[in-house]
Design a protein around this motif. Structure first.
Motif, PDB file in Angstrom:
ATOM      1  N   VAL A  43       0.967  -1.279   0.163  1.00  0.00           N
ATOM      2  CA  VAL A  43       0.234  -0.480   0.185  1.00  0.00           C
ATOM      3  C   VAL A  43       1.078   1.214  -0.013  1.00  0.00           C
ATOM      4  O   VAL A  43       1.715   1.111   0.855  1.00  0.00           O
ATOM      5  CB  VAL A  43      -0.673   0.135   1.287  1.00  0.00           C
ATOM      6  CG1 VAL A  43      -1.632   1.538   1.615  1.00  0.00           C
ATOM      7  CG2 VAL A  43      -1.947  -0.565   1.089  1.00  0.00           C
ATOM      8  N   GLN A  44       0.846   1.838  -0.483  1.00  0.00           N
ATOM      9  CA  GLN A  44       1.404   3.311  -1.472  1.00  0.00           C
ATOM     10  C   GLN A  44       0.050   4.418  -0.349  1.00  0.00           C
ATOM     11  O   GLN A  44      -1.220   4.228  -1.438  1.00  0.00           O
ATOM     12  CB  GLN A  44       2.400   3.616  -2.030  1.00  0.00           C
ATOM     13  CG  GLN A  44       3.429   2.575  -2.223  1.00  0.00           C
ATOM     14  CD  GLN A  44       4.576   2.701  -3.680  1.00  0.00           C
ATOM     15  OE1 GLN A  44       3.708   3.507  -4.358  1.00  0.00           O
ATOM     16  NE2 GLN A  44       5.421   1.611  -3.523  1.00  0.00           N
ATOM     17  N   LEU A  45       0.299   5.340  -0.034  1.00  0.00           N
ATOM     18  CA  LEU A  45      -0.917   6.704   0.107  1.00  0.00           C
ATOM     19  C   LEU A  45      -0.084   8.072  -0.327  1.00  0.00           C
ATOM     20  O   LEU A  45       1.710   8.020   0.008  1.00  0.00           O
ATOM     21  CB  LEU A  45      -0.807   6.931   1.654  1.00  0.00           C
ATOM     22  CG  LEU A  45      -1.413   5.879   1.929  1.00  0.00           C
ATOM     23  CD1 LEU A  45      -1.809   6.098   3.431  1.00  0.00           C
ATOM     24  CD2 LEU A  45      -3.207   5.545   1.261  1.00  0.00           C
ATOM     25  N   ALA A  46      -0.405   8.796  -1.046  1.00  0.00           N
ATOM     26  CA  ALA A  46       0.281   9.687  -1.762  1.00  0.00           C
ATOM     27  C   ALA A  46      -0.897  11.087  -1.560  1.00  0.00           C
ATOM     28  O   ALA A  46      -1.724  11.111  -1.622  1.00  0.00           O
ATOM     29  CB  ALA A  46       0.339   9.704  -3.454  1.00  0.00           C
ATOM     30  N   GLU A  47      -0.250  11.953  -0.711  1.00  0.00           N
ATOM     31  CA  GLU A  47      -1.188  13.200  -0.613  1.00  0.00           C
ATOM     32  C   GLU A  47      -0.550  14.084  -1.467  1.00  0.00           C
ATOM     33  O   GLU A  47       0.166  14.163  -1.592  1.00  0.00           O
ATOM     34  CB  GLU A  47      -0.597  13.490   1.235  1.00  0.00           C
ATOM     35  CG  GLU A  47      -1.504  12.643   1.946  1.00  0.00           C
ATOM     36  CD  GLU A  47       0.686  12.116   2.581  1.00  0.00           C
ATOM     37  OE1 GLU A  47       0.539  12.130   3.821  1.00  0.00           O
ATOM     38  OE2 GLU A  47       1.284  12.297   1.879  1.00  0.00           O
TER      39      GLU A  47
END
Length: 117
Positions: free
Chosen positions: A2-6
């Motif tokens: 899982v990767q999160l990009a704000e």
């Protein structure tokens, strides 16, 4: 994984608005609780808002009535609409994914929100 990009942070004057977005990769977004946290200079990271997999939100008292968290599962994205911003909202805002059944947490790199007076 899982990767999160704000995204969506920036400089805004008090009383202004910003919308933060967090796009998640992976297959567990729809069953995860999502959250926004923030960390001001010299302070601990604190919870701003969370939203359950079913769409139920909860907010820190400091942002109730001003911020709105929402999610769009088809896009694996969670949003934070921030209205009537105050200087004390200045912080790095982080996206968090909580996979409740595994206990796994994932964090984005953060996006800086600066509110000037």
């Amino acid at each position: 994984q899982v990767q999160l990009a704000e995204s969506g942070g920036g400089l805004v004057q008090a009383g202004g608005s910003l919308r933060l977005s967090c796009a998640a990769s992976g297959s567990i977004f729809s069953i995860a609780t999502m959250g926004w946290y923030r960390q001001a200079p010299g302070k601990q990271r604190e919870l701003v808002a969370i939203i359950t997999s079913g769409g139920t939100p909860n907010y820190a008292d400091s942002v109730k009535g001003r911020f709105t968290i929402s999610r769009e599962n088809a896009k694996n994205t969670v949003y934070l609409q921030m209205n009537n911003l105050k200087p004390e909202d200045t912080a790095v805002y982080y996206c968090n994914l909580d996979h409740r059944y595994t206990g796994s947490h994932y964090w984005g790199k953060g996006t800086l929100v600066t509110v000037s007076s």
